[in-house]
Design a protein around this motif. Structure first.
Motif, PDB file in Angstrom:
ATOM      1  N   VAL A 166       0.799  -1.218   0.000  1.00  0.00           N
ATOM      2  CA  VAL A 166       0.000   0.000   0.000  1.00  0.00           C
ATOM      3  C   VAL A 166       0.833   1.271   0.000  1.00  0.00           C
ATOM      4  N   SER A 167       1.894   1.359   0.790  1.00  0.00           N
ATOM      5  CA  SER A 167       2.621   2.632   0.882  1.00  0.00           C
ATOM      6  C   SER A 167       3.358   2.965  -0.404  1.00  0.00           C
ATOM      7  N   VAL A 168       3.694   1.966  -1.219  1.00  0.00           N
ATOM      8  CA  VAL A 168       4.308   2.223  -2.522  1.00  0.00           C
ATOM      9  C   VAL A 168       3.235   2.322  -3.606  1.00  0.00           C
ATOM     10  N   ALA A 169       2.144   1.605  -3.444  1.00  0.00           N
ATOM     11  CA  ALA A 169       1.048   1.706  -4.414  1.00  0.00           C
ATOM     12  C   ALA A 169       0.549   3.147  -4.516  1.00  0.00           C
ATOM     13  N   ALA A 170       0.692   3.916  -3.429  1.00  0.00           N
ATOM     14  CA  ALA A 170       0.272   5.312  -3.454  1.00  0.00           C
ATOM     15  C   ALA A 170       1.125   6.145  -4.400  1.00  0.00           C
ATOM     16  N   LEU A 171       2.321   5.655  -4.761  1.00  0.00           N
ATOM     17  CA  LEU A 171       3.189   6.378  -5.690  1.00  0.00           C
ATOM     18  C   LEU A 171       2.906   6.031  -7.149  1.00  0.00           C
ATOM     19  N   LEU A 172       2.120   4.987  -7.378  1.00  0.00           N
ATOM     20  CA  LEU A 172       1.917   4.509  -8.743  1.00  0.00           C
ATOM     21  C   LEU A 172       1.183   5.495  -9.655  1.00  0.00           C
ATOM     22  N   PRO A 173       0.280   6.351  -9.144  1.00  0.00           N
ATOM     23  CA  PRO A 173      -0.325   7.332 -10.059  1.00  0.00           C
ATOM     24  C   PRO A 173       0.710   8.182 -10.784  1.00  0.00           C
ATOM     25  N   ARG A 174       1.810   8.509 -10.112  1.00  0.00           N
ATOM     26  CA  ARG A 174       2.863   9.280 -10.779  1.00  0.00           C
ATOM     27  C   ARG A 174       3.523   8.448 -11.877  1.00  0.00           C
ATOM     28  N   VAL A 175       3.710   7.155 -11.620  1.00  0.00           N
ATOM     29  CA  VAL A 175       4.285   6.273 -12.639  1.00  0.00           C
ATOM     30  C   VAL A 175       3.367   6.209 -13.853  1.00  0.00           C
ATOM     31  N   ILE A 176       2.070   6.082 -13.608  1.00  0.00           N
ATOM     32  CA  ILE A 176       1.102   5.992 -14.704  1.00  0.00           C
ATOM     33  C   ILE A 176       1.108   7.275 -15.529  1.00  0.00           C
ATOM     34  N   GLN A 177       1.175   8.420 -14.850  1.00  0.00           N
ATOM     35  CA  GLN A 177       1.185   9.696 -15.571  1.00  0.00           C
ATOM     36  C   GLN A 177       2.391   9.804 -16.496  1.00  0.00           C
ATOM     37  N   VAL A 178       3.565   9.429 -16.003  1.00  0.00           N
ATOM     38  CA  VAL A 178       4.775   9.516 -16.816  1.00  0.00           C
ATOM     39  C   VAL A 178       4.701   8.534 -17.986  1.00  0.00           C
ATOM     40  N   LEU A 179       4.224   7.321 -17.731  1.00  0.00           N
ATOM     41  CA  LEU A 179       4.115   6.325 -18.793  1.00  0.00           C
ATOM     42  C   LEU A 179       3.163   6.795 -19.889  1.00  0.00           C
ATOM     43  N   ARG A 180       2.043   7.358 -19.493  1.00  0.00           N
ATOM     44  CA  ARG A 180       1.075   7.823 -20.498  1.00  0.00           C
ATOM     45  C   ARG A 180       1.623   9.016 -21.268  1.00  0.00           C
ATOM     46  N   SER A 181       2.401   9.855 -20.584  1.00  0.00           N
ATOM     47  CA  SER A 181       3.014  10.993 -21.275  1.00  0.00           C
ATOM     48  C   SER A 181       4.015  10.512 -22.316  1.00  0.00           C
ATOM     49  N   ALA A 182       4.755   9.446 -21.999  1.00  0.00           N
ATOM     50  CA  ALA A 182       5.804   8.955 -22.907  1.00  0.00           C
ATOM     51  C   ALA A 182       5.272   8.002 -23.966  1.00  0.00           C
ATOM     52  N   HIS A 183       4.280   7.167 -23.595  1.00  0.00           N
ATOM     53  CA  HIS A 183       3.873   6.089 -24.495  1.00  0.00           C
ATOM     54  C   HIS A 183       2.375   6.078 -24.790  1.00  0.00           C
ATOM     55  N   SER A 213      -1.367   5.286 -24.645  1.00  0.00           N
ATOM     56  CA  SER A 213      -2.089   4.119 -24.121  1.00  0.00           C
ATOM     57  C   SER A 213      -1.440   2.809 -24.557  1.00  0.00           C
ATOM     58  N   ASP A 214      -0.223   2.879 -25.122  1.00  0.00           N
ATOM     59  CA  ASP A 214       0.431   1.657 -25.597  1.00  0.00           C
ATOM     60  C   ASP A 214       0.854   0.745 -24.446  1.00  0.00           C
ATOM     61  N   VAL A 215       1.175   1.346 -23.284  1.00  0.00           N
ATOM     62  CA  VAL A 215       1.507   0.557 -22.100  1.00  0.00           C
ATOM     63  C   VAL A 215       0.312   0.602 -21.160  1.00  0.00           C
ATOM     64  N   ASP A 216      -0.304  -0.544 -20.953  1.00  0.00           N
ATOM     65  CA  ASP A 216      -1.522  -0.644 -20.145  1.00  0.00           C
ATOM     66  C   ASP A 216      -1.151  -1.251 -18.802  1.00  0.00           C
ATOM     67  N   LEU A 217      -1.226  -0.447 -17.743  1.00  0.00           N
ATOM     68  CA  LEU A 217      -0.789  -0.876 -16.422  1.00  0.00           C
ATOM     69  C   LEU A 217      -1.983  -1.284 -15.574  1.00  0.00           C
ATOM     70  N   PHE A 218      -1.960  -2.530 -15.087  1.00  0.00           N
ATOM     71  CA  PHE A 218      -2.970  -3.019 -14.156  1.00  0.00           C
ATOM     72  C   PHE A 218      -2.333  -3.093 -12.771  1.00  0.00           C
ATOM     73  N   VAL A 219      -2.969  -2.499 -11.779  1.00  0.00           N
ATOM     74  CA  VAL A 219      -2.403  -2.413 -10.431  1.00  0.00           C
ATOM     75  C   VAL A 219      -3.220  -3.265  -9.468  1.00  0.00           C
ATOM     76  N   HIS A 220      -2.497  -4.090  -8.708  1.00  0.00           N
ATOM     77  CA  HIS A 220      -3.115  -4.898  -7.661  1.00  0.00           C
ATOM     78  C   HIS A 220      -2.424  -4.549  -6.343  1.00  0.00           C
ATOM     79  N   GLU A 221      -3.178  -4.077  -5.359  1.00  0.00           N
ATOM     80  CA  GLU A 221      -2.589  -3.784  -4.057  1.00  0.00           C
ATOM     81  C   GLU A 221      -2.457  -5.090  -3.285  1.00  0.00           C
ATOM     82  N   MET A 222      -1.229  -5.457  -2.946  1.00  0.00           N
ATOM     83  CA  MET A 222      -1.005  -6.692  -2.199  1.00  0.00           C
ATOM     84  C   MET A 222       0.329  -6.645  -1.483  1.00  0.00           C
TER      85      MET A 222
END
Length: 292
Positions: A100-117, A119-128
């Motif tokens: 959970v504490s790192v999953a909270a950082l994933l929105p920033r990862v998604i934003q950068v990925l979408r900016s660079a690529h 919708s070609d990289v489709d990220l599915f997130v599972h909190e575990m």
């Protein structure tokens, strides 16, 4: 010749425990699993499953073949990764399991990925938690497991998996701002022997960490509250309910974090299957995880 598709069904049964669960994991019907396992037995020439009550379980031969199947599937995954690494385009689905504490950082990862690529990289997130994400990685349910381990609690990795260190952070004692210990640069756990503690839930590795650290300081922590979120723990500390051990990523206003004199630290890593980091999409996600 043993059919790889049927071997995959046998492996799924060994991992998930029941025909129904194996069928759900592979998106087939339960009768189809049973039929293909019967065909695999004919190919192998030995009984691979047996009935115990209403369940099918693996025989000794079934366990032996399932273990070999794991090696076969690992090699196939590595071959797929090597072929994917030859592609120049960065695209595909990447499934990530993160605590959970790192999953909270994933929105920033998604934003950068979408900016660079896009919708070609489709990220599915599972909190575990790592206790769930590492077996999920081994089963092939996810592509990246973001895990943590502590210097006083090393964590073993599944075979045929590789770890990429993301960052190392100290484990701190969380104190209310009014606590006199805030004036110290570091805190010896032994001075907290009589304090009430905000503890992670008992089935979490963070709970075992607190028990071990306090035990090394000569006492058993007296739990005042149990919860599984560092933000909530810090909120309870701020309210004066007790003290807690938290990583630096849990920092929040109203709570002072002080390092321990015992030097406990947490390593956060991204774990992938062998050579999966050669896949362009997986590699792109790993690079952004490191930066974030």
């Amino acid at each position: 010749m043993l059919d790889v598709r049927r071997l995959r069904l046998l492996h799924a049964l060994s991992v998930h425990g029941t025909v129904t669960a194996a069928a759900e994991a592979l998106h087939v019907t339960s009768p189809a699993v049973s039929q293909q396992l019967a065909a695999l037995e004919r190919e192998a020439g030995v009984a691979l499953v047996e009935r115990e009550g209403r369940r099918l379980t693996l025989t000794r031969a079934g366990h032996v073949l399932a273990a070999h199947t794991q090696l076969v599937l690992d090699q196939l995954a590595a071959a797929e990764a090597d072929l994917a690494s030859l592609r120049t385009s960065v695209s595909g689905v990447v499934r990530i399991g993160a605590f959970v504490s790192v999953a909270a950082l994933l929105p920033r990862v998604i934003q950068v990925l979408r900016s660079a690529h896009g919708s070609d990289v489709d990220l599915f997130v599972h909190e575990m938690e790592p206790e769930a994400s590492l077996p999920a990685l081994r089963r092939g349910d996810i592509d990246i497991a973001v895990i943590h381990s502590y210097n006083i609690m090393p964590r073993s990795l599944p075979t045929s998996c590789e770890s990429h260190e993301l960052f190392v952070e100290p484990v701190n004692v969380a104190l209310p701002l009014s606590d006199p210990l805030v004036q110290q640069d570091s805190v010896d756990l032994s001075v907290l022997v009589d304090r009430p503690w905000i503890m992670p839930r008992t089935d979490a590795s963070c709970h075992e960490l607190t028990q071990r650290a306090c035990g090394a300081a000569g006492f058993v922590p007296r739990a005042q509250a149990y919860c599984d979120d560092f933000g909530v723990m810090c909120g309870l500390v701020e309210a004066g309910l007790g003290v807690a051990l938290v990583p630096s990523v849990a920092r929040r206003p109203g709570v002072a974090l002080r390092p321990l004199k015992q030097q406990v630290f947490r390593t956060v890593s991204a774990v992938v299957r062998h050579r999966a980091d050669g896949q362009p999409a997986v590699r792109a996600v790993l690079e952004q995880l490191r930066q974030v």
